[in-house]
Scaffold this active site. Structure first.
Site, PDB file in Angstrom:
ATOM      1  N   GLU A  12       4.804  -0.175  -5.707  1.00 51.87           N
ATOM      2  CA  GLU A  12       5.164  -0.855  -4.067  1.00 51.87           C
ATOM      3  C   GLU A  12       6.643  -1.042  -4.525  1.00 51.87           C
ATOM      4  OE1 GLU A  12       4.275   0.051  -1.488  1.00 51.87           O
ATOM      5  OE2 GLU A  12       2.174   0.310  -1.929  1.00 51.87           O
ATOM      6  N   ASN A  35      -1.700   7.787   2.604  1.00 50.55           N
ATOM      7  CA  ASN A  35      -2.753   8.733   2.258  1.00 50.55           C
ATOM      8  C   ASN A  35      -2.386  10.065   1.909  1.00 50.55           C
ATOM      9  OD1 ASN A  35      -4.462   6.663   3.357  1.00 50.55           O
ATOM     10  ND2 ASN A  35      -3.719   7.316   5.288  1.00 50.55           N
ATOM     11  N   HIS A  48       6.174   7.728  -1.806  1.00 51.75           N
ATOM     12  CA  HIS A  48       4.775   7.376  -2.296  1.00 51.75           C
ATOM     13  C   HIS A  48       4.022   8.554  -2.892  1.00 51.75           C
ATOM     14  CE1 HIS A  48       4.036   3.286  -2.308  1.00 51.75           C
ATOM     15  NE2 HIS A  48       4.006   2.896  -0.880  1.00 51.75           N
ATOM     16  N   GLU A  79       6.917   6.154   2.919  1.00 48.84           N
ATOM     17  CA  GLU A  79       5.405   6.631   2.697  1.00 48.84           C
ATOM     18  C   GLU A  79       5.608   8.138   2.008  1.00 48.84           C
ATOM     19  OE1 GLU A  79       3.009   4.521   3.205  1.00 48.84           O
ATOM     20  OE2 GLU A  79       4.257   3.180   4.248  1.00 48.84           O
TER      21      GLU A  79
HETATM   22  N1  0A1 Z   1       0.481   1.192   1.028  1.00 50.70           N
HETATM   23  C1  0A1 Z   1       1.070   1.125   2.180  1.00 50.70           C
HETATM   24  C2  0A1 Z   1       0.816  -0.658   2.791  1.00 50.70           C
HETATM   25  C3  0A1 Z   1      -0.658  -0.827   3.102  1.00 50.70           C
HETATM   26  C4  0A1 Z   1      -1.421  -1.761   2.347  1.00 50.70           C
HETATM   27  C5  0A1 Z   1      -2.547  -2.202   2.641  1.00 50.70           C
HETATM   28  C6  0A1 Z   1      -3.124  -1.649   4.030  1.00 50.70           C
HETATM   29  O1  0A1 Z   1      -4.275  -2.244   4.406  1.00 50.70           O
HETATM   30  C7  0A1 Z   1      -4.819  -3.256   3.939  1.00 50.70           C
HETATM   31  C8  0A1 Z   1      -2.553  -0.869   4.785  1.00 50.70           C
HETATM   32  C9  0A1 Z   1      -1.122  -0.418   4.435  1.00 50.70           C
HETATM   33  C10 0A1 Z   1       2.360   0.956   1.958  1.00 50.70           C
HETATM   34  O2  0A1 Z   1       3.077   0.564   1.045  1.00 50.70           O
HETATM   35  O3  0A1 Z   1       3.166   1.456   2.934  1.00 50.70           O
HETATM   36 ZN    ZN Z   2       4.355   1.155  -0.058  1.00 51.61          ZN
END
Ligand code: 0A1
Ligand code: ZN
Length: 868
Positions: free
Chosen positions: A322, A267, A303, A300
């Site tokens: 990702e 986030n 990202h 994180e």
């Molecule tokens: N985007 C995050 C991973 C993530 C994906 C889904 C989630 O809830 C359904 C929570 C985290 C990452 O790649 O770290």
């Molecule tokens: Zn990720």
């Protein structure tokens, strides 16, 4: 009648009919009656008269106003989780008030309570559980958030962006407002409210911006947050140096929570982390835990550019952010320390888990074409194979060309929601090259098998590699086209010298395979070389080349590529185990192989970590990948035999290495010490199979004297995995010592769930009633149940009891936490890979699940796909 979950297709993408420019949220937090007022600035896109359709799930709608006027019931309707409003103006303001029950949200999606704190998880489609919204990543809005809650219970009220104002109210309430200037999709929205200990630091970017760094942890855990903070600063610096990407807000917050389905969430400006990827100190965390913290903190943070500033157009493009971000975190870890160790661990994940997924009913390309439940696509394929695809681009373009491509990608697409295609185009344009065929990695699922034979004409001094690639059909994709595969090769003489072979097609050690069949000819080759194929694991393929033992031992002894060296040992083990299974005879290793391993142990000083890795034999799970029909009992037998054999044949060298390479002095998290602990503990794990008093003393001494979790846990694991008589005592002592630390107790649960004993299922069942376990917390469930699902011989017991119990667990979690249930069901999907008796048992459990009246979409998708 319940409606079946519907599939969505990548090809059906359409730009949204409306967009939202600004979101003003006012959230009054309460356990069961949280009120969310959302003021949206909405704008029509293009010319049409479509109604506005907003997504919303499990919401209680309190009120809607359009441009200040309350909407009467005939102006809108709620159907199929969408709020539909007809006849809306070109541009307007919409106020929506919803009510939530976060304390009863056990699925941990949307707004929920984790321990005593409120927090959110919105990726992929969780924002729609907070308010009605255009819940899709290509709608980018500027968010302002005001939070209000009881001040005593929730002294910290956090949201994305910068804090703008705060105040106190009557009856113990207070409020804080936040503004995030960067337009973002709603999946990056977050709020957290709670009482924490706060670790603060700062970072000055290379642009001179001072960034406040804040790490929020449960009370009493400040000392365990320091490593995460150090990792964060290292990640910020690394991204500036290697990628020229610089942080863009004045504050960066990380909150560690106990209840979280995944690892962490990026986030904007407010990462939410599973506590296990933040909290680490020597006493309670292993070296591997520290390394995981470093990598997830990096992931994180990275990202912020690859995911947040440039996001995905739709969820089919998930690997855009990702795959690229995993590649970046892998490179970060490799640049920080022990690059070969990280690379080999990444390859292990690919070979055991990703190749397994590729051969399962849920096989999908890194950019899927069809999705029922998006949460099912946070997979090793999208993440890890996605990263391997990026790594291949990096190999083809080299660091400089790759970075030129990255720079163009950022210049072109900053602030946009884009596709994998856009990324590949940037790489092409920046390097004036074309990657037409390379795109197939995004389109086709499955693991290519690369079969290589060779011929050598001594009189003509000509050496030829004959390469053939084939990819088996996967669900929905019968016929595969040839992939563009970078094959990195090194050549050695029999005595281990690196040979310089030349060919027009060999550049920077790489051959580019583009055809189904291709020959590569090398001239002026004076002796037949030993080929080190797929150096660095240069492509996510299975290599099928019949290495002779002598060649493998040459590579093991002399290869300068750590992957090749490690893989040579793996091939020696695999050949021996497969031979023993085929013949129904005990596993044997040749004297030459044993001597080679002894030699490695005796000369471990130059690279103890690599020696540790190459001694470790393939897991039961990875050996099962070698078979179409998995011979469960045989695999279990030969893995046990090989461990025993190595322990007795190498006893002297293992003991000597154990006592010479253990780091002296107090614990330090430093690469040389980590490497030594790795090797010492690998030796100990083998030795534990020799049940003699000397070894018992060794194990018990390490267990009781260790000043760190790495050594303490290693001793207990060695004892449990070898069925050693000390095991039960150690488990008891460990539990008594660590009962109040749930993350440590997770290791205790996992150790027991991975034991190769016929009583394991019974212990696992009993452990579900232990105080250390909870059905509400994903970490506990993963440690006990998911670990058990990877225990091949115990899950796949002949009597079907393993399957039956797992199905019961899944039924239980289907209603409380479908995401977790869906991760566990994976173990049952591959029924076609087992003998008839197990097939029948597995299918029966899947059918029972299929008939559940309220089967969650997550499970529905997998079960249907498997039974098709
Ligand atoms: N985007 C995050 C991973 C993530 C994906 C889904 C989630 O809830 C359904 C929570 C985290 C990452 O790649 O770290
Ligand atoms: Zn990720």
């Amino acid at each position: 009648m319940t409606t079946m979950p519907q599939a969505k297709y990548r090809k059906d993408y359409q730009t949204p009919d409306y967009t939202i420019d600004e979101v003003d949220l006012d959230i009054r937090l309460q356990d069961h009656q949280t009120l969310v007022s959302s003021r949206l600035t909405v704008r029509r896109q293009g010319e049409h008269n479509e109604p506005l359709r907003l997504d919303g799930e499990a919401l209680k709608l309190i009120n809607i106003e359009l441009d200040g006027e309350v909407l009467s019931e005939h102006r809108f309707q709620v159907v199929n989780n969408q709020l539909q409003i007809d006849d809306v103006p070109e541009a307007f303001e919409l106020l929506i008030i919803t009510q939530l029950d976060p304390a009863n949200n056990s699925a941990l999606e949307g707004l929920y309570k984790s321990g005593g704190a409120f927090c959110t998880q919105c990726e992929a489609e969780g924002f729609r559980r907070i308010t009605y919204y255009l819940d899709r990543p290509d709608v980018l809005a500027v968010f302002t958030t005001r939070l209000q809650a009881d001040k005593d219970k929730y002294p910290y009220l956090l949201a994305n962006g910068n804090k703008t104002d705060s105040g106190e109210l009557e009856n113990g309430q207070h409020w804080v407002s936040w503004h995030d200037p960067h337009p973002k999709p709603c999946y990056l929205f977050a709020v957290v409210a709670g009482d924490f200990d706060l670790l603060e630091d700062s970072y000055r970017t290379k642009h001179g911006r001072d960034v406040a760094l804040q790490l929020f942890v449960d009370k009493g855990n400040l000392g365990r947050a320091e490593f995460a903070m150090r990792s964060l600063k290292a990640a910020m610096k690394w991204d500036e140096v290697r990628f020229n990407l610089v942080y863009d807000l004045d504050i960066y917050m990380i909150v560690a929570v106990d209840f979280f389905n995944m690892g962490a969430m990026e986030n904007k400006g407010l990462n939410v982390f599973n506590a296990k990827y933040v909290l680490a100190d020597a006493k309670t965390a292993t070296d591997q835990d520290f390394l995981n913290v470093e990598s997830v903190i990096g992931h994180e943070y990275f990202h912020n550019w690859t995911g947040n500033r440039i996001t995905c157009r739709d969820w089919f493009q998930l690997s855009l952010k990702e795959g690229l971000t995993v590649f970046r975190d892998q490179e970060f870890s490799g640049d920080m320390s022990m690059r070969p160790v990280h690379r080999i661990q990444d390859v292990r994940i690919m070979r055991t888990h990703q190749f397994h997924e590729d051969s399962s009913p849920m096989a999908h390309p890194i950019r899927p074409d069809k999705v029922i439940e998006m949460n099912n696509f946070y997979t090793v394929t999208v993440y890890n194979k996605g990263a391997e695809v990026i790594r291949m681009l990096h190999s083809l373009l080299d660091e400089q060309g790759f970075q030129k491509g990255m720079q163009l990608y950022v210049e072109r697409h900053d602030g946009q929601a884009v596709t994998c295609e856009d990324f590949v185009c940037a790489m092409e344009d920046a390097n004036s090259t074309e990657l037409r065929q390379f795109r197939r990695w995004y389109e086709q699922a499955g693991t290519p098998v690369l079969s290589i034979t060779e011929s050598y004409d001594a009189s003509a001094e000509r050496y030829t590699l004959h390469c053939r690639q084939h990819t088996a059909a996967t669900p929905g994709q019968k016929k595969k086209q040839a992939f563009h595969i970078p094959l990195r090769v090194h050549f050695y003489s029999d005595s281990g010298e690196l040979l310089k072979l030349t060919s027009d097609e060999l550049k920077n050690d790489i051959l580019q395979l583009t055809e189904e069949q291709q020959d590569f000819v090398f001239e002026k080759v004076k002796e037949k070389p030993v080929p080190g194929l797929l150096a660095g694991f240069s492509a996510p393929v299975k290599l099928d080349y019949e290495y002779q033992e002598k060649q493998l031992l040459t590579l093991l002894a002399y290869s300068q590529d750590p992957f090749i060296c490690w893989d040579a040992a793996q091939q020696v083990y695999l050949q021996a185990m497969k031979k023993a299974i085929a013949a129904g005879s005990p596993v044997q290793l040749s004297q030459a192989s044993l001597d080679a391993l002894k030699h490695k142990l005796e000369n471990q000083q130059s690279d103890p970590a690599l020696v540790s890795l190459l001694l470790q034999i393939p897991s039961e799970e990875s050996l099962s990948g070698e078979y179409d029909v998995i011979p469960v009992a045989d695999i279990h037998r030969v893995c046990g035999e090989l461990k025993q054999l190595l322990a007795s044949e190498l006893e002297k060298e293992l003991k000597e290495t154990y006592s010479s390479c253990h780091p002296q002095g107090a614990y330090q998290f430093a690469p040389t010490d980590i490497a030594q602990r790795m090797l010492a503990n690998t030796c100990l794990a083998f030795l534990a199979n020799l049940k003699n008093p000397e070894i018992t003393a060794l194990l018990e001494r390490q267990f009781s004297k260790a000043d760190n979790m790495t050594d303490e846990l290693a001793a207990m694991q060695a004892a449990v995995h070898a069925n050693h008589t000390s095991a039960d005592n150690m488990l008891r002592e460990f539990a008594a010592k660590w009962q109040s630390n749930s993350l440590v107790m997770d290791k205790w649960l996992a150790t027991q769930a991975s034991a190769a004993r016929s009583s394991t299922l019974d212990s696992v069942k009993q452990l579900t009633s232990h105080g250390a376990f909870s059905w509400q917390n994903p970490n506990r469930i993963y440690s006990l149940v998911a670990t058990f699902t990877h225990n091949l011989a115990q899950l796949h017991r002949e009597d079907g009891e393993g399957y039956r119990w797992l199905r019961e667990v899944i039924v239980r979690l289907n209603s409380s936490n479908p995401q977790v249930a869906s991760r566990l069901v994976t173990a049952l999907l591959q029924w076609r890979r087992f003998d008839e008796k197990r097939q029948t048992l597995l299918k029966q459990e899947l059918k029972t699940l299929q008939e559940l009246p309220d089967l969650a979409s997550d499970l529905y998708e997998k079960v249907e796909q498997s039974l098709q």
